[in-house]
Design a protein around this motif. Structure first.
Motif, PDB file in Angstrom:
ATOM      1  N   VAL A 233      47.589  44.486  36.766  1.00 56.23           N
ATOM      2  CA  VAL A 233      48.667  44.460  35.773  1.00 56.23           C
ATOM      3  C   VAL A 233      48.837  43.036  35.275  1.00 56.23           C
ATOM      4  O   VAL A 233      49.005  42.103  36.070  1.00 56.23           O
ATOM      5  CB  VAL A 233      49.984  44.967  36.383  1.00 56.23           C
ATOM      6  CG1 VAL A 233      51.126  44.831  35.382  1.00 56.23           C
ATOM      7  CG2 VAL A 233      49.834  46.416  36.844  1.00 56.23           C
ATOM      8  N   GLN A 234      48.810  42.857  33.971  1.00 47.55           N
ATOM      9  CA  GLN A 234      48.960  41.523  33.390  1.00 47.55           C
ATOM     10  C   GLN A 234      50.303  40.905  33.779  1.00 47.55           C
ATOM     11  O   GLN A 234      51.345  41.537  33.705  1.00 47.55           O
ATOM     12  CB  GLN A 234      48.845  41.592  31.866  1.00 47.55           C
ATOM     13  CG  GLN A 234      48.810  40.226  31.190  1.00 47.55           C
ATOM     14  CD  GLN A 234      48.552  40.348  29.690  1.00 47.55           C
ATOM     15  OE1 GLN A 234      48.426  41.436  29.153  1.00 47.55           O
ATOM     16  NE2 GLN A 234      48.454  39.218  29.020  1.00 47.55           N
ATOM     17  N   GLY A 235      50.245  39.656  34.224  1.00 55.18           N
ATOM     18  CA  GLY A 235      51.453  38.937  34.587  1.00 55.18           C
ATOM     19  C   GLY A 235      51.930  39.169  36.005  1.00 55.18           C
ATOM     20  O   GLY A 235      52.952  38.611  36.428  1.00 55.18           O
ATOM     21  N   ALA A 236      51.190  39.966  36.789  1.00 52.34           N
ATOM     22  CA  ALA A 236      51.639  40.287  38.142  1.00 52.34           C
ATOM     23  C   ALA A 236      51.667  39.057  39.039  1.00 52.34           C
ATOM     24  O   ALA A 236      52.531  38.941  39.925  1.00 52.34           O
ATOM     25  CB  ALA A 236      50.743  41.358  38.760  1.00 52.34           C
ATOM     26  N   LYS A 237      50.754  38.128  38.811  1.00 59.06           N
ATOM     27  CA  LYS A 237      50.728  36.939  39.663  1.00 59.06           C
ATOM     28  C   LYS A 237      51.971  36.068  39.472  1.00 59.06           C
ATOM     29  O   LYS A 237      52.244  35.203  40.303  1.00 59.06           O
ATOM     30  CB  LYS A 237      49.448  36.132  39.402  1.00 59.06           C
ATOM     31  CG  LYS A 237      48.214  36.745  40.062  1.00 59.06           C
ATOM     32  CD  LYS A 237      47.019  35.813  40.068  1.00 59.06           C
ATOM     33  CE  LYS A 237      46.346  35.720  38.733  1.00 59.06           C
ATOM     34  NZ  LYS A 237      45.089  34.927  38.798  1.00 59.06           N
ATOM     35  N   ASP A 238      52.727  36.300  38.418  1.00 63.07           N
ATOM     36  CA  ASP A 238      53.986  35.568  38.235  1.00 63.07           C
ATOM     37  C   ASP A 238      55.019  35.963  39.289  1.00 63.07           C
ATOM     38  O   ASP A 238      55.921  35.172  39.610  1.00 63.07           O
ATOM     39  CB  ASP A 238      54.577  35.846  36.849  1.00 63.07           C
ATOM     40  CG  ASP A 238      53.694  35.340  35.723  1.00 63.07           C
ATOM     41  OD1 ASP A 238      52.907  34.418  35.969  1.00 63.07           O
ATOM     42  OD2 ASP A 238      53.805  35.886  34.605  1.00 63.07           O
ATOM     43  N   VAL A 239      54.885  37.191  39.823  1.00 69.41           N
ATOM     44  CA  VAL A 239      55.948  37.712  40.694  1.00 69.41           C
ATOM     45  C   VAL A 239      55.440  38.315  41.996  1.00 69.41           C
ATOM     46  O   VAL A 239      56.234  38.817  42.799  1.00 69.41           O
ATOM     47  CB  VAL A 239      56.772  38.800  39.954  1.00 69.41           C
ATOM     48  CG1 VAL A 239      57.546  38.203  38.786  1.00 69.41           C
ATOM     49  CG2 VAL A 239      55.876  39.946  39.483  1.00 69.41           C
ATOM     50  N   ALA A 240      54.134  38.270  42.246  1.00 67.49           N
ATOM     51  CA  ALA A 240      53.617  39.043  43.380  1.00 67.49           C
ATOM     52  C   ALA A 240      52.554  38.311  44.185  1.00 67.49           C
ATOM     53  O   ALA A 240      51.827  37.453  43.669  1.00 67.49           O
ATOM     54  CB  ALA A 240      53.040  40.371  42.881  1.00 67.49           C
ATOM     55  N   VAL A 241      52.484  38.701  45.462  1.00 69.86           N
ATOM     56  CA  VAL A 241      51.341  38.383  46.310  1.00 69.86           C
ATOM     57  C   VAL A 241      50.852  39.699  46.910  1.00 69.86           C
ATOM     58  O   VAL A 241      51.591  40.692  46.966  1.00 69.86           O
ATOM     59  CB  VAL A 241      51.676  37.386  47.432  1.00 69.86           C
ATOM     60  CG1 VAL A 241      51.932  36.000  46.883  1.00 69.86           C
ATOM     61  CG2 VAL A 241      52.839  37.871  48.287  1.00 69.86           C
ATOM     62  N   GLU A 242      49.607  39.681  47.366  1.00 70.63           N
ATOM     63  CA  GLU A 242      49.005  40.881  47.927  1.00 70.63           C
ATOM     64  C   GLU A 242      48.290  40.518  49.218  1.00 70.63           C
ATOM     65  O   GLU A 242      47.679  39.452  49.322  1.00 70.63           O
ATOM     66  CB  GLU A 242      48.013  41.474  46.915  1.00 70.63           C
ATOM     67  CG  GLU A 242      47.610  42.899  47.193  1.00 70.63           C
ATOM     68  CD  GLU A 242      47.076  43.562  45.925  1.00 70.63           C
ATOM     69  OE1 GLU A 242      47.723  44.505  45.432  1.00 70.63           O
ATOM     70  OE2 GLU A 242      46.017  43.129  45.423  1.00 70.63           O
ATOM     71  N   THR A 243      48.380  41.385  50.219  1.00 72.47           N
ATOM     72  CA  THR A 243      47.706  41.144  51.489  1.00 72.47           C
ATOM     73  C   THR A 243      46.586  42.147  51.684  1.00 72.47           C
ATOM     74  O   THR A 243      46.676  43.303  51.267  1.00 72.47           O
ATOM     75  CB  THR A 243      48.694  41.239  52.671  1.00 72.47           C
ATOM     76  OG1 THR A 243      49.159  42.592  52.793  1.00 72.47           O
ATOM     77  CG2 THR A 243      49.878  40.312  52.469  1.00 72.47           C
ATOM     78  N   TYR A 244      45.530  41.682  52.338  1.00 74.25           N
ATOM     79  CA  TYR A 244      44.356  42.516  52.609  1.00 74.25           C
ATOM     80  C   TYR A 244      43.786  42.100  53.960  1.00 74.25           C
ATOM     81  O   TYR A 244      44.067  40.997  54.452  1.00 74.25           O
ATOM     82  CB  TYR A 244      43.310  42.360  51.497  1.00 74.25           C
ATOM     83  CG  TYR A 244      42.055  43.183  51.716  1.00 74.25           C
ATOM     84  CD1 TYR A 244      42.110  44.569  51.724  1.00 74.25           C
ATOM     85  CD2 TYR A 244      40.815  42.567  51.933  1.00 74.25           C
ATOM     86  CE1 TYR A 244      40.970  45.329  51.931  1.00 74.25           C
ATOM     87  CE2 TYR A 244      39.667  43.324  52.135  1.00 74.25           C
ATOM     88  CZ  TYR A 244      39.748  44.698  52.131  1.00 74.25           C
ATOM     89  OH  TYR A 244      38.620  45.455  52.348  1.00 74.25           O
ATOM     90  N   THR A 245      43.003  42.965  54.568  1.00 75.01           N
ATOM     91  CA  THR A 245      42.439  42.686  55.881  1.00 75.01           C
ATOM     92  C   THR A 245      41.039  43.277  56.005  1.00 75.01           C
ATOM     93  O   THR A 245      40.720  44.279  55.357  1.00 75.01           O
ATOM     94  CB  THR A 245      43.327  43.275  56.990  1.00 75.01           C
ATOM     95  OG1 THR A 245      42.694  43.102  58.256  1.00 75.01           O
ATOM     96  CG2 THR A 245      43.588  44.752  56.773  1.00 75.01           C
ATOM     97  N   LEU A 246      40.222  42.670  56.854  1.00 76.28           N
ATOM     98  CA  LEU A 246      38.891  43.193  57.156  1.00 76.28           C
ATOM     99  C   LEU A 246      38.917  44.160  58.336  1.00 76.28           C
ATOM    100  O   LEU A 246      37.898  44.725  58.710  1.00 76.28           O
ATOM    101  CB  LEU A 246      37.915  42.050  57.460  1.00 76.28           C
ATOM    102  CG  LEU A 246      37.184  41.442  56.253  1.00 76.28           C
ATOM    103  CD1 LEU A 246      38.150  40.814  55.265  1.00 76.28           C
ATOM    104  CD2 LEU A 246      36.150  40.415  56.707  1.00 76.28           C
TER     105      LEU A 246
END
Length: 403
Positions: A233-246
């Protein structure tokens, strides 16, 4: 005298409900009983051979025995950026928008530690993976919940979600600063589509809150479903972080490799606090994890196929045993409604009886919040033969309830 000293942070934490099942399970195994264990999302497979080989090769080098980099070695951060590009067509800056964590769970706690003030408020939809809620409690903040609603296909009811979210935003004081989302969802396996993130990002900008999105099960999707990253989504990095794992996709749970990516201000805070509290993960593990992200896309296909086959076997065999389950579209779990004969027990007592009488371990839904008490979570971490044996045990257990 010392007994009078209070540890207020610890006092705010409830008993870890899953420990009750773990204690019973341990006691049974010490007595030599064969417990079929579906209780924890702990993969039973091996990481790709190329990853293990790289770990061994790297561990033999003297230069890799010292302290590492707390935010993660550059090549590993770059590998995650390349993975995002391939998987979601999303661009990330490896220096400013990525931080490696000591696993997803630990990384989430460090993240919350870095960005919350005492008394801050977070919103965590329920049922919830416990640390998504209690990380805020551990760090002196507060969290509010509302129940997740979904249809028979385990797709989120977006209208109900946003109605509840807006109500929670207006009713809590101080105004919530963070909203946690986790799709594909643990424990319910609920999924969302890109439209959900469009609405969530728009609302975050309007109401001024940050989004923490956990996509630990992003690769474990079945049939035609594909997980969406919020950063599509455009502009999401203005308000969000995301977590991921191996941990799940690559069978590397014990390696403790996770990531936080996105908003530069938040990533900077996380990198700074990690610089104070740890020296990073053992370098050879990070080198091997780089290989996993760069070279093992095809291995994930086999992992997905294995979980899908196990799901099919479990749903078929448990149905014959008298316990109807629903096939999820993603994750390594089945979120199972307690059989009608046992609904009155609640999830903890049902899980205890199932363990003690059928020798089958599952996670009580109440461990994920009050909204989960009519369910148990079943992790697909036993092979097909063991699943069929569990079904036989459950069938005998269900018959015993009739007598």
């Amino acid at each position: 005298m010392f007994d009078e000293i209070s540890f207020s942070k610890i006092n705010r934490l409830p008993k870890y409900l899953f420990s009750t099942i773990n204690e019973i399970k341990l006691n049974m195994r010490q007595k030599g009983e064969d417990v079929i264990d579906f209780s924890m999302g702990n993969p039973d497979g091996m990481p790709p051979k190329i990853v293990i080989d790289k770990l061994c090769e790297s561990a033999r080098k003297p230069k890799n025995q010292g302290y590492s980099v707390s935010k993660g070695i550059y090549k590993l951060r770059l590998a995650l950026c390349d993975w995002y590009q391939r998987r979601f067509n999303v661009q990330l800056d490896p220096n400013l928008e990525v931080c490696v964590g000591m696993g997803s769970k630990e990384g989430f706690v460090h993240l919350v530690q870095a960005i919350t003030n005492v008394g801050d408020f977070a919103i965590v939809p329920e049922p919830a993976y416990p640390i998504h809620y209690h990380a805020f409690i551990i760090n002196g903040a507060n969290a509010s919940t509302f129940p997740i609603h979904y249809n028979e296909s385990r797709e989120l009811d977006e209208e109900a979600f946003f109605s509840s979210l807006q109500k929670s935003l207006y009713e809590n004081f101080p105004k919530p600063k963070f909203v946690v989302v986790n799709f594909p969802h643990n424990p319910t396996t609920v999924i969302v589509y890109k439209s959900f993130y469009h609405k969530l990002v728009e609302l975050a900008k309007k109401e001024r809150f940050y989004i923490i999105s956990d996509i630990a099960y992003a690769e474990l999707c079945f049939e035609d479903f594909k997980t969406t990253s919020i950063f599509e989504v455009q502009g999401a990095k203005d308000v969000a972080v995301e977590t991921y794992t191996l941990s799940k996709s690559y069978n590397m749970a014990g390696w403790r490799i996770g990531f936080v990516a996105g908003n530069r201000r938040i990533i900077e805070a996380l990198q700074k606090i990690k610089g104070w509290i740890d020296y990073g993960i053992y370098t050879p593990i990070q080198v091997a994890a780089t290989v996993a992200l760069n070279e093992c896309d095809n291995e994930i296909i086999h992992v997905k196929a294995q979980y899908q086959k196990r799901m099919q076997v479990m749903i078929e065999s448990f149905s014959k045993a008298g316990w109807e389950l629903q096939m999820p579209k993603a994750s390594m779990f089945i979120w199972a409604k307690i059989p009608p004969k046992c609904e009155h027990l609640g999830s903890l007592e049902f899980a205890k009886k199932l363990l003690e009488e059928a020798k089958v371990a599952v996670s009580p839904g109440a461990g994920f919040g009050n909204a989960g008490d009519s369910y148990v979570r079943i992790a697909l971490i036993e092979n097909e033969k063991r699943i069929r044996q569990a079904a036989k045990n459950i069938k005998n257990f269900m018959k015993s309830l009739e007598s």
